[in-house]
Design a protein around this motif. Sequence first.
Motif, PDB file in Angstrom:
ATOM      1  N   ILE B 248       4.165  29.036  -5.148  1.00 47.59           N
ATOM      2  CA  ILE B 248       5.139  28.253  -5.903  1.00 47.59           C
ATOM      3  C   ILE B 248       6.493  28.959  -5.967  1.00 47.59           C
ATOM      4  O   ILE B 248       7.527  28.321  -6.073  1.00 47.59           O
ATOM      5  N   ASP B 249       6.486  30.275  -5.895  1.00 49.73           N
ATOM      6  CA  ASP B 249       7.726  31.014  -6.089  1.00 49.73           C
ATOM      7  C   ASP B 249       8.597  31.132  -4.843  1.00 49.73           C
ATOM      8  O   ASP B 249       9.568  31.882  -4.844  1.00 49.73           O
ATOM      9  N   PRO B 251      10.849  29.029  -3.725  1.00 44.56           N
ATOM     10  CA  PRO B 251      12.247  28.724  -4.056  1.00 44.56           C
ATOM     11  C   PRO B 251      12.957  29.887  -4.733  1.00 44.56           C
ATOM     12  O   PRO B 251      14.141  30.141  -4.489  1.00 44.56           O
ATOM     13  N   LEU B 252      12.226  30.607  -5.564  1.00 46.72           N
ATOM     14  CA  LEU B 252      12.793  31.774  -6.237  1.00 46.72           C
ATOM     15  C   LEU B 252      13.273  32.789  -5.203  1.00 46.72           C
ATOM     16  O   LEU B 252      14.349  33.373  -5.329  1.00 46.72           O
ATOM     17  N   LEU B 254      14.094  32.133  -2.091  1.00 46.11           N
ATOM     18  CA  LEU B 254      15.231  31.615  -1.329  1.00 46.11           C
ATOM     19  C   LEU B 254      16.521  31.824  -2.111  1.00 46.11           C
ATOM     20  O   LEU B 254      17.532  32.250  -1.569  1.00 46.11           O
ATOM     21  N   LEU B 289      19.230  24.292   5.350  1.00 44.12           N
ATOM     22  CA  LEU B 289      18.672  23.468   4.274  1.00 44.12           C
ATOM     23  C   LEU B 289      17.270  22.980   4.655  1.00 44.12           C
ATOM     24  O   LEU B 289      16.314  23.103   3.876  1.00 44.12           O
ATOM     25  N   GLY B 292      14.812  25.870   4.782  1.00 46.19           N
ATOM     26  CA  GLY B 292      14.420  26.246   3.423  1.00 46.19           C
ATOM     27  C   GLY B 292      13.365  25.311   2.872  1.00 46.19           C
ATOM     28  O   GLY B 292      12.366  25.743   2.291  1.00 46.19           O
ATOM     29  N   ALA B 293      13.580  24.007   3.067  1.00 45.94           N
ATOM     30  CA  ALA B 293      12.621  23.024   2.572  1.00 45.94           C
ATOM     31  C   ALA B 293      11.264  23.193   3.255  1.00 45.94           C
ATOM     32  O   ALA B 293      10.214  23.109   2.619  1.00 45.94           O
ATOM     33  N   ILE B 296       9.424  25.984   1.661  1.00 42.35           N
ATOM     34  CA  ILE B 296       8.883  25.629   0.350  1.00 42.35           C
ATOM     35  C   ILE B 296       7.620  24.792   0.493  1.00 42.35           C
ATOM     36  O   ILE B 296       6.583  25.056  -0.142  1.00 42.35           O
ATOM     37  N   ILE B 297       7.697  23.773   1.363  1.00 40.73           N
ATOM     38  CA  ILE B 297       6.534  22.902   1.569  1.00 40.73           C
ATOM     39  C   ILE B 297       5.350  23.715   2.095  1.00 40.73           C
ATOM     40  O   ILE B 297       4.213  23.584   1.632  1.00 40.73           O
TER      41      ILE B 297
END
Lengths: 325, 317
Positions: B248-249, B251-252, B254, B289, B292-293, B296-297
């Motif tokens: 889950i982390d 994004p943190l 990134l 972008l 990054g996505a 995350i996925i």
Amino acid sequence: MSLNSASEARAGRAQAGPTVTGAEGGATAALPATRALLPEFGGRPARGPLQLALLRLRRAKLALIGLAVIAILTLVAVFADAVAPYGQNEIDLFSITASPSSAHWLGTDELGRDELSRLIYGGRVSLLVGVAAALVSTAIGIVVGAVAGYYGGWVDATLMRLIDLVLAFPAIFLLLIVFALRGGSVLSVILFLGLFGWMWLARIIRGQILALKAREFIEAARAVGVPDGRLIVRHLLPNVVAAIIVSTTLSIATYMLAEATLSFLGFGVPPETPTWGNMLNAARPNYTTHPLLAIAPGLTLTAAVLAINFVGDGLRDAFDPRGGR
Amino acid sequence: MLRYTVRRLLGAVPLLLGVAVISFVIMQLAPGGPDALFARNGRMSQEQLDAIRRNMGLDRPVHEQLLVWLGNLAQGDLGTSYSQFRPVTAVIWDVFPNTVLLMAAGLGLSLVFSLAFGILAARRQYGFVDNLTSFVSYFGLAMPVFWFGLMLQLLFAVRLGWLPSAGKYAAQGGGDVWDLLKHLVLPAFTIAIGSIAAWSRYVRSSTLEEAGQDYVRTARAKGVRERQVVAGHVLRNALIPLVTVVGIDVPLYLTGAVLTETIFSWPGMGRLFFDSLTTRDYPVLMGTLVLGAVLIILGNLVADILYGLLDPRIKYG
């Protein structure tokens, strides 16, 4: 997607605190020598009511300290005109990047502006952005969560996919693109932070409403013909108000950090407006020789965030019917 | 389990499609449009501008551009960088390993420190170490990441001079692994501070929770050694959920990469993204972008699947 996602998720996680303190330590058959080397986990005797109350009081004490800090910061921010020794953009040409003195308690920045005064005025914007963005995201979160949880079916499925989609984006990238290409203002920072941060609250509310929907009092309200809107607002939402208050409080801190992050990178609130993030950005070229310019706003922001987190955790404990801890 | 994995993988496809479409739309909404960089150049004649637009396919209708972008994306083609005039994939690929190195170092530090802090804190609930740990993690969560980085830089690089303040290698006489490690220490701690703080609280509470379970009492009652109880029973179960948390982390990390790489001039993806904002290099912005996505996925996906594999009690339909 959010700067917040991580810390919000964390806020949710921290909830799963320890509720079990077993008394099974005595059952261990290990030799005394081994036991000295390896103190057992959870092996302490169960806590009496008095000990529990003391523990809760200590946590409440932290929350009260936090509340006091927030109150002071808010008062200073509101009465900035009376408290600040200089204007927010008042320039003293004779002391540029000056060290602390009796005239400038925290020194001056690279344009000769009084650091303490900017810190005080900066609190205004930083707090405003935090609170306003929290309200925006809470409003969106409540509506989406309540509608998804109450109506279920394809409405729910669509909204949940939407949340998945928004969460899949790295928030920092999106926010930076928005503000770098369009330019930022206090208002746009508030709106976009709120717009990208409602997903966790929406999920929490949806889950709770799904559970509440099956209860008898809702069935009864439906049976007597209470319309959907009224049912949601008067019967369902009051039951999730604890989650809303806790989440909103904690998100104020998150948005204050987010604003500082964007401003620090130079793409948030316009640089002439003092915010703690902007001050940190302005301090970068000189901070090796004038470290106070970077230390002061950073410490203030940390203190504010810490205070809000304490209050948020205290509220969560206060609302938790199981008490514990 | 296999069916679940396949279903989750298939579920990620529409998500990726949505990400790609939204990335495209955001770039279309940018003021001046995607060719603003060239249009603002006063020395450029109208014919040259038209030629550029034609070359980049910007003269075609928007919906056609979208389809081309999606089609190219599906083949791993992210277009051509406006500022470097080479494929975006090459531009990103040049710096991506550095970001992976930074993130991996940060992840390693986070795991080591949060496990140590969390387990030591759980050993004696409300004891000295526990209080110290929760104090540290409260601070770690409240500090702005970039400020922590600046303070590390100030203390260890500027004042004490123990470590270099920026870059990946020393300009002179560097270049070996030792030099790299020295440059890596401060950025890695900066990117890790948030997760060290969060995960150690997490490890603490899940360890305490597992330690109170009946099976732990059973293990003790039948005379299992304390060491075995802790390592083999308590920790094994307490650490399973950590997999989810790590996923889950992403994004943190990134966010941390953008900030850390900017502060420490670390030549990675976050810095590339930041620089591309200033040069308005739209294809690179879109590329990072989307990447990054995808990370995350992927993080969520791997976490969910691993969680199911590690914990046999979890059954997916």
